[in-house]
Design an enzyme around this catalytic site. Structure first.
Site, PDB file in Angstrom:
ATOM      1  N   TYR A   1       0.719  -1.218   0.010  1.00  0.00           N
ATOM      2  CA  TYR A   1       0.105  -0.099  -0.006  1.00  0.00           C
ATOM      3  C   TYR A   1       0.863   1.078  -0.024  1.00  0.00           C
ATOM      4  O   TYR A   1       0.651   2.117   0.674  1.00  0.00           O
ATOM      5  CB  TYR A   1      -0.790  -0.065   1.148  1.00  0.00           C
TER       6      TYR A   1
ATOM      7  N   TYR B   1     -14.722  -5.054   3.295  1.00  0.00           N
ATOM      8  CA  TYR B   1     -13.374  -5.261   2.853  1.00  0.00           C
ATOM      9  C   TYR B   1     -13.102  -6.836   3.090  1.00  0.00           C
ATOM     10  O   TYR B   1     -13.290  -7.064   4.293  1.00  0.00           O
ATOM     11  CB  TYR B   1     -12.199  -4.577   3.415  1.00  0.00           C
TER      12      TYR B   1
ATOM     13  N   ASP C   1     -17.468 -13.070   7.961  1.00  0.00           N
ATOM     14  CA  ASP C   1     -15.999 -12.685   7.912  1.00  0.00           C
ATOM     15  C   ASP C   1     -15.560 -12.225   9.104  1.00  0.00           C
ATOM     16  O   ASP C   1     -15.674 -11.114   9.147  1.00  0.00           O
ATOM     17  CB  ASP C   1     -15.565 -12.002   6.544  1.00  0.00           C
TER      18      ASP C   1
ATOM     19  N   LYS D   1      -6.300 -13.267  11.401  1.00  0.00           N
ATOM     20  CA  LYS D   1      -5.654 -12.239  12.207  1.00  0.00           C
ATOM     21  C   LYS D   1      -5.472 -12.706  13.849  1.00  0.00           C
ATOM     22  O   LYS D   1      -4.506 -13.259  14.022  1.00  0.00           O
ATOM     23  CB  LYS D   1      -6.581 -11.061  12.383  1.00  0.00           C
TER      24      LYS D   1
HETATM   25  C1  LIG Z   1      -7.507  -8.456   6.980  1.00  0.00           C
HETATM   26  C2  LIG Z   1      -9.017  -8.867   6.767  1.00  0.00           C
HETATM   27  C3  LIG Z   1      -8.882 -10.088   5.659  1.00  0.00           C
HETATM   28  C4  LIG Z   1      -7.778 -10.607   4.845  1.00  0.00           C
HETATM   29  O1  LIG Z   1      -6.948 -10.988   5.833  1.00  0.00           O
HETATM   30  P1  LIG Z   1      -5.230 -11.505   5.148  1.00  0.00           P
HETATM   31  O2  LIG Z   1      -4.765 -12.280   6.314  1.00  0.00           O
HETATM   32  O3  LIG Z   1      -4.648 -10.136   5.100  1.00  0.00           O
HETATM   33  O4  LIG Z   1      -5.395 -12.002   3.937  1.00  0.00           O
HETATM   34  C5  LIG Z   1     -10.229 -10.305   5.173  1.00  0.00           C
HETATM   35  N1  LIG Z   1     -11.199  -9.787   5.897  1.00  0.00           N
HETATM   36  C6  LIG Z   1     -11.194  -9.029   6.928  1.00  0.00           C
HETATM   37  C7  LIG Z   1     -12.376  -8.513   7.538  1.00  0.00           C
HETATM   38  C8  LIG Z   1      -9.963  -8.619   7.169  1.00  0.00           C
HETATM   39  O5  LIG Z   1     -10.029  -7.645   8.117  1.00  0.00           O
END
Ligand SMILES: *Cc1c(COP(=O)(O)O)cnc(C)c1O
Length: 426
Positions: free
Chosen positions: A13, A141, A244, A273
């Site tokens: 980025y 996202y 997600d 995460k």
């Molecule tokens: C960070 C994130 C992703 C992507 O995860 P990566 O490990 O960076 O590929 C997907 N969805 C959400 C909501 C996120 O915050």
């Protein structure tokens, strides 16, 4: 290469023309990391929201060392091992009732790719191959791989440049009713979602959402009633519901999972995460019997054709198990409630901050707080300024936020909020 030659590391980025040399991190302890030369910074972002126990947590470090001594890696194709088996059982135990099957992968984006592929194949196996598109939300996202880019906000998201390359999906408006909205106040958001489903359900495999907190798309905090309503609409229109929880999972919204605020079980849920406490990249895509059992059949088409090399990596599973143990034994949900009280008191209830002409809104949810400004230019220079005060802040566009590690003390958090406010009230 001479030491002063530019590093070949290509940063994410970053504008190559304007980027400055990245400070070099040599270590960390608790919520702080240390730079070459000795400067320490209090990390207000816990490294893109994943280092929930802070840096160099002794139990997490030991868990990796112990596992490394026994088995660093082995393929999950046709084999299994204790850390993967135990972690899958733990994830089934702690996630909403009904999510009883766990597919591992190596990052949040891949975990979401797995979820989408699972949803499409689910409908295919049930004789509905025309249900092969996703329904996502504006401000969403879901990651940076192609499949994920295609379900990120197509207008304000960071991937609009790739629109010609990406498959086309459907989008519903981002929910607008805040976290504490009354059920009636969520009706308009749900009506907008329903309208898209009514028109396009015949080709929609799944509704994807970041429950309660649309994170990278602008920290939009929304109502649990929206999740309840979305669950009912998905059932009505034979659409799978995918949460997600890559960002929201493991306490970020104040409960273990955002779904817990609503008592809703999605058909598929993605975790990453905080899963490993940030110590290694890993992800889990959980599914209910309804989804899983559709894959029980005799044709070659019934196998789920996905298998990242590093899925179920034993080091990642071992550290995830230790992360969970620490989370539960040390009452992290209690700590998160304490952090939220400080964020409310220091940011939301600050009248001078709310009245500042650059500030649109200040809001918090669990261990998350954001100051939304009118324009990204209102935040130009904030990271450098914060660094001078010993705090690592990295705004997203026009949103200045903190998602601290849960080990951050109340006085350390006050340091972070003082710097966030100070930018406006200098
Ligand atoms: C960070 C994130 C992703 C992507 O995860 P990566 O490990 O960076 O590929 C997907 N969805 C959400 C909501 C996120 O915050």
């Amino acid at each position: 290469m001479t030491p002063s030659a530019p590093s070949p590391v290509w940063h994410p980025y970053a504008h190559l023309k304007t980027q400055r040399q990245a400070p070099k991190v040599i270590g960390g302890e608790g919520p702080r990391f240390t730079l070459e030369g000795g400067e320490t910074l209090l990390d207000a972002t816990c490294s893109w929201w994943c280092m929930i126990h802070g840096y160099r947590h002794p139990r997490l470090v030991r868990a990796i060392q112990r596992q490394a001594d026994a088995l660093c890696h082995v393929m999950l194709g046709g084999l299994t091992h204790e850390p993967a088996d135990r972690l899958a059982r733990e994830l089934v135990r702690i996630t909403p009732a009904g999510l009883d099957h766990v597919f591992f992968s190596d990052s949040g984006s891949v975990g979401m790719e797995v979820a989408m592929k699972m949803a499409v194949q689910y409908h295919r196996l049930r004789g509905r191959p025309e249900k092969h598109r996703m329904l996502s939300l504006m401000k969403a996202y879901h990651g940076d791989t192609a499949g994920c880019m295609a379900v990120c906000d197509p207008e304000e998201g960071m991937h609009s440049l790739f629109s010609g390359y990406l498959p086309r999906h459907h989008f519903a408006p981002a929910p607008t009713a805040p976290f504490d909205a009354a059920p009636e106040a969520v009706a308009a958001d749900l009506a907008a979602l329903r309208a898209v489903l009514e028109r396009h359900h015949a080709e929609i495999a799944a509704l994807l959402m970041e429950p309660l907190l649309q994170a990278a798309g602008g920290l939009n905090m929304t109502s649990p009633h929206y999740l309840v309503g979305a669950r009912a609409l998905c059932d009505k229109f034979d659409v799978l519901l995918v949460f997600d929880e890559v960002a929201t999972g493991f306490g970020r919204t104040g409960r273990l999972f955002a779904a817990d605020h609503a008592g809703v079980t999605p058909d598929i849920m993605v975790l990453s995460k905080g899963l490993t406490g940030g110590y290694l990249g890993h992800a889990a895509t959980l599914a209910t019997d309804r989804v899983h059992d559709a894959f029980i059949g005799d044709s070659p088409m019934h196998a789920f054709m996905h298998g990242p090399t590093f899925m179920g990596n034993p080091l990642a599973c071992a550290v995830a198990l230790e992360s969970l143990a620490v989370f539960e034994e040390e009452n992290y949900l209690g700590r998160i409630a304490g952090l939220n009280r400080v964020l409310e008191e220091e940011l939301v209830r600050d009248e001078a901050l709310a009245a500042h002409p650059a500030v649109v809104e200040v809001r918090t949810l669990g261990a998350t707080a954001v100051i939304e400004t009118r324009a990204a230019t209102d935040l130009a220079g904030v990271a450098d300024w914060a660094r001078e005060q010993g705090v690592w802040l990295r705004p997203i566009g026009r949103w200045l936020y903190t998602m601290p590690a849960y080990v951050t003390t109340e006085s350390e958090l006050r340091r972070i909020t003082t710097v966030m406010k100070g930018w406006f009230l200098r």
